[in-house]
Write an enzyme that holds these catalytic residues in place. Structure first.
Site, PDB file in Angstrom:
ATOM      1  N   VAL A 276      33.365  34.104  35.492  1.00  0.00           N
ATOM      2  CA  VAL A 276      34.580  34.037  36.296  1.00  0.00           C
ATOM      3  C   VAL A 276      35.656  34.863  35.600  1.00  0.00           C
ATOM      4  CG1 VAL A 276      34.101  31.813  37.388  1.00  0.00           C
ATOM      5  CG2 VAL A 276      35.269  31.870  35.172  1.00  0.00           C
ATOM      6  N   ASP A 277      36.782  34.932  36.225  1.00  0.00           N
ATOM      7  CA  ASP A 277      37.939  35.760  35.890  1.00  0.00           C
ATOM      8  C   ASP A 277      38.161  35.984  34.389  1.00  0.00           C
ATOM      9  OD1 ASP A 277      40.329  37.095  36.006  1.00  0.00           O
ATOM     10  OD2 ASP A 277      41.496  35.384  36.700  1.00  0.00           O
TER      11      ASP A 277
END
Length: 391
Positions: A276-277
Site C-alpha cells: 500500500v501507499d
C-alpha cells in the site's frame, strides 16, 4: 486558503492555483538551488549541479549511466558532490511538485545551453513516495539506457490530464475526490484506472534495472508489517529485488480507501509483498536517500559524510491547512478525529524528517540542503490569513 468546516469530520483543502503556486515555489527553488545564494558572510555560493560530461552535453554521455569505480570517479571529478532529488508523496497535490520539476528542467536547459537537458542528467540519486514515486520513475526510467522516457513537463500533465480517470468518483473531479476523501465501493474502478495508466506509461518489460540512476521508491508491506523500499541498487545485485516498474508505481501510490492494495512479486517470483501507499511508510523519503548514499560504498566510495552530498527535497504542502480552537475540538468523537489524526501524522513525519536532515547537515545546511515546501496558513495581527512558501 480554505477556512475550517462546520463539519468537524470533514477536512477542507485549499483551492490551488497551480501555476501561481508552482511559480512561487520555483522562485525559491531558482534562487536557492539553480543560481546560488549568499552565505552568512555575503559570499555567493553556487548550487547548480553540473552534467558529468560538459564536453558531450548535446549527446548522451556514457558516463552518466556508468557503474563501478571509473564511473563514480568521473562523477567525483566533474561534480565534486553527489546530487540527490527527493519528491514527497501527496496524491493530486503532487501537481505542485510536478510543476516545480517542469520549471527546474526548463531552467537547467537554459542554464546549460543544452536544449535536450533532462533532470536525470543532473542528479545521481532520486527518491519519491506515492505519486512522487511515480514522478521519480518517469524521470529516470529508460528503454535504451541512454535517455529518460519522460520530461519534467510530463509529470504534472499526468495528473492534470489523467486525474479524473485515476481518482474516479461519479461526476466529481479527481482533485475533489482525493481532497474530500472519496466514496466507498469505488476502489475497484479507481484501481483499474491506475493500473491501466501505469501499464501504458511503463511497458511490462521495464523493471527497476531500467533506470538511469539509483532510485528509491517506498511502499508499506502489509504481509511483513514493515516499510519496503524498491531500490535499483538491490535490483542490480539480485533478481530477488527486481520489480516491474509499473507495479512499483502502482504499489507506492496505492492509497488505502481509494485504491486496492497490490499483491506483487519480484521478476523471479521469489520476493512477494502486499503493498500500500509509500506515503504511509515515508511520505518524505529524503532521509532514506541520504542514508542510501552514505552507506552504499560500492556506488559512492568517496562520500565521507553529508559535506559530500547536495540535496533538493520537494514537498507538496501541508495536509492540515486549518487551525482549530479548543472549544471546537473538545467534543469531537473518535470518528471526528480519524482524518485529522492521519493528516497530523503525515505532516509531523514530513516536518520531522526535514528537521532531522537539516540538523544532520549542521554547518553545511545552507549550502548542501534545500527543502522546498508550501507552508502553513499564518494569521497576522489583523486576523487575515496568508499563505507562504517556506524551506
Amino acid at each position: 486558503m480554505a477556512m475550517a468546516s462546520n463539519n468537524p469530520s470533514e477536512m477542507q483543502e485549499p483551492s490551488i492555483d497551480t501555476d501561481k503556486l508552482s511559480y512561487e515555489i520555483f522562485s525559491i527553488l531558482e534562487s536557492k538551488f539553480l543560481f546560488g545564494y549568499g552565505d552568512n558572510q555575503g559570499n555567493k555560493l553556487s548550487w547548480l549541479p553540473k552534467q558529468i560530461s560538459p564536453a558531450a552535453e548535446f549527446s548522451p554521455p556514457a558516463v552518466i549511466t556508468a557503474e563501478g569505480g571509473d564511473g563514480v570517479s568521473s562523477i567525483k571529478n566533474q561534480r565534486g558532490k553527489i546530487c540527490i532529488l527527493s519528491i514527497d508523496g501527496g496524491g493530486m497535490r503532487n501537481i505542485i511538485s510536478g510543476k516545480a520539476l517542469a520549471y527546474l528542467e526548463q531552467a537547467l536547459k537554459a542554464k546549460s545551453g543544452n536544449p535536450d537537458a533532462r533532470i536525470a542528467d543532473y542528479f545521481d540519486v532520486a527518491a519519491g513516495a506515492g505519486v512522487g514515486g511515480i514522478f521519480t520513475a518517469m524521470l529516470f526510467a529508460t528503454k535504451d539506457h541512454s535517455r529518460p522516457l519522460f520530461k519534467g513537463d510530463d509529470t504534472w500533465r499526468l495528473l492534470a490530464e489523467q486525474g479524473t480517470k485515476i481518482y474516479r468518483s461519479g461526476s466529481s473531479s479527481g482533485l475533489k475526490r482525493l481532497f474530500k476523501g472519496g466514496g466507498s465501493g469505488l476502489t475497484g474502478s479507481a484501481t483499474a484506472g491506475l493500473e491501466k495508466l501505469m501499464k501504458e506509461k511503463f511497458t511490462k518489460n521495464l523493471t527497476l534495472k531500467d533506470t538511469l540512476k539509483p532510485v528509491l521508491i517506498p511502499c508499506y508491506d502489509l504481509s511483513s508489517t514493515a516499510p519496503f523500499v524498491f531500490s535499483r541498487a538491490d535490483a542490480l545485485e539480485t533478481d530477488e529485488f527486481d520489480f516491474r516498474l509499473w507495479e512499483v508505481c502502482r504499489a507506492t501510490s496505492a492509497e488505502p480507501g481509494i485504491f486496492e492494495p497490490v499483491c506483487m512479486q519480484s521478476v523471479d517470483g521469489s520476493t512477494r509483498c502486499v503493498a500500500v501507499d509509500g506515503g504511509l511508510a515515508m511520505v518524505n523519503p529524503t532521509a532514506a536517500a541520504i542514508t542510501h548514499v552514505l552507506h552504499n560504498k560500492q556506488e559512492f566510495p568517496f562520500v565521507r559524510g553529508v559535506e559530500d552530498i547536495l540535496v533538493l527535497s520537494i514537498g507538496t504542502g501541508q495536509l492540515l491547512e486549518v487551525g482549530y480552537e479548543h472549544e471546537e475540538v473538545k467534543t469531537w468523537k473518535p470518528k471526528h478525529w480519524a482524518r485529522p489524526m492521519a493528516r497530523i501524522a503525515g505532516d509531523g513525519y514530513t516536518d520531522l524528517v526535514d528537521h532531522a536532515v537539516a540538523m544532520a547537515f549542521g554547518q553545511c545546511r545552507s549550502t548542501n540542503y534545500v527543502r522546498v515546501q508550501y507552508g502553513n496558513v499564518n494569521v497576522n495581527f489583523e486576523g487575515k490569513r496568508s499563505a507562504k512558501c517556506e524551506l
